[in-house]
Design a protein around this motif. Sequence first.
Motif, PDB file in Angstrom:
ATOM      1  N   ARG A  34      -4.253   4.046  -2.139  1.00  0.00           N
ATOM      2  CA  ARG A  34      -3.915   2.616  -2.411  1.00  0.00           C
ATOM      3  C   ARG A  34      -2.759   2.462  -3.489  1.00  0.00           C
ATOM      4  O   ARG A  34      -1.894   1.886  -3.162  1.00  0.00           O
ATOM      5  CB  ARG A  34      -5.169   1.895  -3.278  1.00  0.00           C
ATOM      6  CG  ARG A  34      -6.405   1.478  -1.994  1.00  0.00           C
ATOM      7  CD  ARG A  34      -7.267   0.593  -2.667  1.00  0.00           C
ATOM      8  NE  ARG A  34      -7.953   1.060  -3.950  1.00  0.00           N
ATOM      9  CZ  ARG A  34      -8.921   1.691  -4.253  1.00  0.00           C
ATOM     10  NH1 ARG A  34      -9.786   2.234  -3.202  1.00  0.00           N
ATOM     11  NH2 ARG A  34      -9.451   1.821  -5.336  1.00  0.00           N
ATOM     12  N   VAL A  38       0.946   0.716  -3.126  1.00  0.00           N
ATOM     13  CA  VAL A  38       1.419  -0.372  -4.256  1.00  0.00           C
ATOM     14  C   VAL A  38       2.632  -0.035  -4.832  1.00  0.00           C
ATOM     15  O   VAL A  38       3.584  -0.728  -5.082  1.00  0.00           O
ATOM     16  CB  VAL A  38       0.354  -0.428  -5.344  1.00  0.00           C
ATOM     17  CG1 VAL A  38       0.675  -1.248  -6.474  1.00  0.00           C
ATOM     18  CG2 VAL A  38      -1.003  -1.253  -4.736  1.00  0.00           C
ATOM     19  N   PRO A  42       5.282  -3.295  -4.399  1.00  0.00           N
ATOM     20  CA  PRO A  42       4.449  -3.886  -5.902  1.00  0.00           C
ATOM     21  C   PRO A  42       3.923  -5.413  -5.545  1.00  0.00           C
ATOM     22  O   PRO A  42       4.643  -6.140  -4.675  1.00  0.00           O
ATOM     23  CB  PRO A  42       5.572  -4.039  -6.689  1.00  0.00           C
ATOM     24  CG  PRO A  42       6.583  -2.872  -6.226  1.00  0.00           C
ATOM     25  CD  PRO A  42       6.658  -3.117  -5.004  1.00  0.00           C
ATOM     26  N   GLU A  45      -2.193  -6.066  -2.904  1.00  0.00           N
ATOM     27  CA  GLU A  45      -3.619  -5.990  -3.464  1.00  0.00           C
ATOM     28  C   GLU A  45      -4.297  -4.868  -2.811  1.00  0.00           C
ATOM     29  O   GLU A  45      -4.066  -4.554  -1.581  1.00  0.00           O
ATOM     30  CB  GLU A  45      -4.415  -7.203  -3.091  1.00  0.00           C
ATOM     31  CG  GLU A  45      -3.953  -8.593  -3.901  1.00  0.00           C
ATOM     32  CD  GLU A  45      -4.103  -8.489  -5.416  1.00  0.00           C
ATOM     33  OE1 GLU A  45      -5.165  -7.843  -5.874  1.00  0.00           O
ATOM     34  OE2 GLU A  45      -3.289  -9.024  -6.067  1.00  0.00           O
ATOM     35  N   GLY A  46      -5.048  -3.825  -3.462  1.00  0.00           N
ATOM     36  CA  GLY A  46      -5.504  -2.687  -3.016  1.00  0.00           C
ATOM     37  C   GLY A  46      -7.372  -3.060  -3.109  1.00  0.00           C
ATOM     38  O   GLY A  46      -7.943  -3.693  -4.037  1.00  0.00           O
TER      39      GLY A  46
END
Length: 132
Positions: A34, A38, A42, A45-46
């Motif tokens: 995850r 990200v 950026p 959502e993980g």
Amino acid sequence: MGGGKMAEHHARAIAGTATPARLVAVADPSETGRAAIVRIAPGVEGYGSLGELLQAQRPDVVHVVTPLDTHFAIARQALEAGCHVYVEKPVVPTGSEIDELAALARARHRSLCAGHQLLFEEPARVALELLP
């Protein structure tokens, strides 16, 4: 769904597209997986599973970039949730599974797409030109 190397390629492709698309979430049981996504996108959502992601968000498209033995269950879950589905090749191991997914996609008026993006990369285009 998935946070490995192929998912990183997908995240970069989505970030670099001229179409109005954006990556909104990643689902992977691995925090490391995850986090890799990200870093590329950026604000994404993980989630630890696709189920968690689908409870929290309504993505238009789910990219299935996980090991082959997980493709069928993940694609089915995404289609049942009303998402379009892009599955890396091979889509599923058996003909009966692809038949079931295709029927579900038709019933839900959703697209089910197999990934064959390498066909459009420069080495593949050159190789095709060399064929008789």
